[in-house]
Design a protein around this motif. Structure first.
Motif, mmCIF file in Angstrom:
data_model
loop_
_atom_site.group_PDB
_atom_site.id
_atom_site.type_symbol
_atom_site.label_atom_id
_atom_site.label_comp_id
_atom_site.label_asym_id
_atom_site.label_seq_id
_atom_site.Cartn_x
_atom_site.Cartn_y
_atom_site.Cartn_z
ATOM 1 N N UNK A 38 0.702 -1.352 0.209
ATOM 2 C CA UNK A 38 0.023 0.156 0.060
ATOM 3 C C UNK A 38 0.935 1.231 -0.003
ATOM 4 N N UNK A 39 2.181 1.121 0.738
ATOM 5 C CA UNK A 39 2.966 2.317 0.945
ATOM 6 C C UNK A 39 3.541 2.772 -0.509
ATOM 7 N N UNK A 40 4.001 1.659 -1.293
ATOM 8 C CA UNK A 40 4.548 1.684 -2.415
ATOM 9 C C UNK A 40 3.566 2.193 -3.432
ATOM 10 N N UNK A 41 2.242 1.790 -3.569
ATOM 11 C CA UNK A 41 1.169 2.165 -4.122
ATOM 12 C C UNK A 41 1.099 3.476 -4.076
ATOM 13 N N UNK A 42 0.994 4.331 -3.053
ATOM 14 C CA UNK A 42 0.545 5.541 -2.683
ATOM 15 C C UNK A 42 1.703 6.256 -2.975
ATOM 16 N N UNK A 43 2.976 6.093 -2.835
ATOM 17 C CA UNK A 43 4.097 6.805 -3.201
ATOM 18 C C UNK A 43 3.910 7.100 -4.756
ATOM 19 N N UNK A 44 3.698 5.657 -5.518
ATOM 20 C CA UNK A 44 3.775 5.820 -6.897
ATOM 21 C C UNK A 44 2.811 6.851 -7.491
ATOM 22 N N UNK A 45 1.546 6.759 -7.116
ATOM 23 C CA UNK A 45 0.536 7.846 -7.249
ATOM 24 C C UNK A 45 0.953 9.034 -7.199
ATOM 25 N N UNK A 46 1.432 9.488 -5.933
ATOM 26 C CA UNK A 46 1.847 10.882 -5.942
ATOM 27 C C UNK A 46 2.739 11.146 -6.951
ATOM 28 N N UNK A 47 4.029 10.173 -7.366
ATOM 29 C CA UNK A 47 4.946 10.642 -7.853
ATOM 30 C C UNK A 47 4.252 10.835 -9.684
ATOM 31 N N UNK A 48 3.388 9.848 -9.947
ATOM 32 C CA UNK A 48 2.501 10.190 -11.039
ATOM 33 C C UNK A 48 1.738 11.466 -11.278
ATOM 34 N N UNK A 49 1.102 11.735 -10.180
ATOM 35 C CA UNK A 49 0.159 12.922 -10.188
ATOM 36 C C UNK A 49 0.915 14.257 -10.050
ATOM 37 N N UNK A 50 2.308 14.340 -9.619
ATOM 38 C CA UNK A 50 2.971 15.534 -9.335
ATOM 39 C C UNK A 50 2.196 16.451 -8.545
ATOM 40 N N UNK A 51 1.452 16.401 -7.413
ATOM 41 C CA UNK A 51 0.866 17.352 -6.749
ATOM 42 C C UNK A 51 1.621 18.466 -6.281
ATOM 43 N N UNK A 52 1.014 19.610 -5.757
ATOM 44 C CA UNK A 52 1.681 20.750 -5.357
ATOM 45 C C UNK A 52 2.438 20.361 -3.897
ATOM 46 N N UNK A 53 1.490 19.700 -3.418
ATOM 47 C CA UNK A 53 1.986 19.348 -1.791
ATOM 48 C C UNK A 53 2.067 17.818 -1.821
ATOM 49 N N UNK A 54 3.117 17.315 -2.021
ATOM 50 C CA UNK A 54 3.328 15.794 -2.202
ATOM 51 C C UNK A 54 2.752 15.084 -0.775
ATOM 52 N N UNK A 55 3.174 15.629 0.318
ATOM 53 C CA UNK A 55 3.047 15.006 1.585
ATOM 54 C C UNK A 55 1.542 15.074 1.877
ATOM 55 N N UNK A 56 0.698 16.159 1.623
ATOM 56 C CA UNK A 56 -0.536 16.096 1.717
ATOM 57 C C UNK A 56 -1.200 15.163 0.996
ATOM 58 N N UNK A 57 -0.927 14.999 -0.278
ATOM 59 C CA UNK A 57 -1.354 13.987 -1.322
ATOM 60 C C UNK A 57 -1.111 12.674 -1.057
ATOM 61 N N UNK A 58 0.122 12.490 -0.280
ATOM 62 C CA UNK A 58 0.319 11.226 0.212
ATOM 63 C C UNK A 58 -0.374 10.577 1.487
ATOM 64 N N UNK A 59 -0.806 11.674 2.054
ATOM 65 C CA UNK A 59 -1.695 11.575 3.329
ATOM 66 C C UNK A 59 -3.131 11.041 2.810
ATOM 67 N N UNK A 60 -3.557 11.741 1.958
ATOM 68 C CA UNK A 60 -4.847 11.602 1.254
ATOM 69 C C UNK A 60 -4.865 10.149 0.971
ATOM 70 N N UNK A 61 -3.682 9.769 0.193
ATOM 71 C CA UNK A 61 -3.814 8.580 -0.565
ATOM 72 C C UNK A 61 -3.881 7.293 0.564
ATOM 73 N N UNK A 62 -3.054 7.319 1.794
ATOM 74 C CA UNK A 62 -3.036 6.509 2.630
ATOM 75 C C UNK A 62 -4.353 6.511 3.432
ATOM 76 N N UNK A 63 -4.975 7.490 3.545
ATOM 77 C CA UNK A 63 -6.281 7.711 4.361
ATOM 78 C C UNK A 63 -7.145 6.563 3.691
ATOM 79 N N UNK A 64 -7.184 6.503 2.403
ATOM 80 C CA UNK A 64 -8.236 5.725 1.766
ATOM 81 C C UNK A 64 -8.091 4.250 2.063
ATOM 82 N N UNK A 65 -6.981 3.775 2.891
ATOM 83 C CA UNK A 65 -6.855 2.577 3.347
ATOM 84 C C UNK A 65 -7.216 2.251 4.673
ATOM 85 N N UNK A 66 -7.639 3.121 5.398
ATOM 86 C CA UNK A 66 -7.907 3.162 6.679
ATOM 87 C C UNK A 66 -9.328 2.395 6.959
ATOM 88 N N UNK A 67 -9.551 1.815 7.991
ATOM 89 C CA UNK A 67 -10.787 1.103 8.334
ATOM 90 C C UNK A 67 -11.660 1.858 9.230
#
Length: 252
Positions: A38-67
């Motif tokens: 999951x961590x690798x997938x989220x990092x790859x998505x951030x690198x692909x999307x190139x968001x302005x704030x990569x840390x916020x984007x990474x946090x959003x991606x990781x939060x999608x996997x919380x229960x």
């Protein structure tokens, strides 16, 4: 013979250290592969999307996997043949409906439990009802009981079940046998919901229960699987007095 205090304290420290090591190892076994994937997938998505704030984007991606945001929606009930009632537990995760678990309860168990809490028929005649009637009655009793409840909120789930199927009311209104039947139905439904939580969290019902107890600052002893476990396990318990063995003896 009295047990040396320093020796007991040392044994307890060793036992506690071994317990924590086992917990870390089990945690690693349970989560390592999914965490890395999951961590690798989220990092790859951030690198692909190139968001302005990569840390916020990474946090959003990781939060999608919380229960934590997964909530129960309802428990659907229907007859299964002539001798069973099917309970299908539905949950809602980010707007997506999920069938978390499906279980089958004996018709007679459900019928007796419902009759004990005022199901409309005498308790002695409850077993004569057909599965369709029983399923409709159970559906009416538990309708909305777990709706919009977080799946990890076991205390609230238990409270709601106890309100819907009150064994104390059954005892006061009928007899002790009816109270036992009501408690059996409530416990069976609780087990169904606990299994559903386990499936949603990728765990077992036992681990879910252990996590809930830990949240309440309670701990379960490790299961005994070999003789070495007994040596560790016994030091987790307080010292007991056993006068039957020796008038002045202290043991465990």
């Amino acid at each position: 013979m009295a047990i040396d205090g320093e020796s007991v304290s040392s044994s307890r420290r060793v036992a506690e250290k071994k317990r924590k090591q086992r917990e870390r190892f089990k945690y690693l076994q349970c989560h390592r592969d999914s965490l890395e994937r999951i961590a690798q997938h989220c990092v790859n998505r951030v690198l692909y999307d190139l968001p302005v704030d990569p840390y916020a984007a990474l946090l959003d991606r990781l939060s999608e996997h919380t229960k934590a945001g997964v909530r129960f929606q309802r428990v659907s009930v229907c007859p299964k043949g002539s001798d069973e009632v099917c309970c299908e537990v539905m949950a809602l995760a980010r707007g997506v409906k999920i069938c978390a678990h499906r279980a089958y309860l004996p018709r007679v168990l459900v019928a007796r439990g419902l009759a004990a809490v005022g199901g409309g028929v005498p308790f002695e005649e409850a077993g004569q009802q057909d599965a369709c009637t029983i399923a409709a009655q159970l559906s009416a009793v538990i309708q909305g009981v777990v709706q919009d409840v977080e799946v990890i909120n076991l205390a609230d789930i238990h409270r709601r079940l106890c309100t819907a199927i009150d064994a104390r009311k059954a005892s006061a209104a009928t007899n002790q046998e009816a109270a036992v039947a009501a408690a059996a139905l409530r416990n069976a439904l609780g087990e169904v919901l606990l299994d559903a939580v386990g499936h949603l969290l990728g765990s077992t019902s036992l681990e879910v229960a252990r996590s809930a107890l830990s949240a309440w600052h309670l701990e379960l002893a490790e299961p005994l699987q070999c003789q070495e476990d007994l040596q560790v396990w016994q030091h987790l318990w307080p010292r007991l007095l056993v006068p039957a063995l020796d008038n002045d003896a202290q043991g465990r």
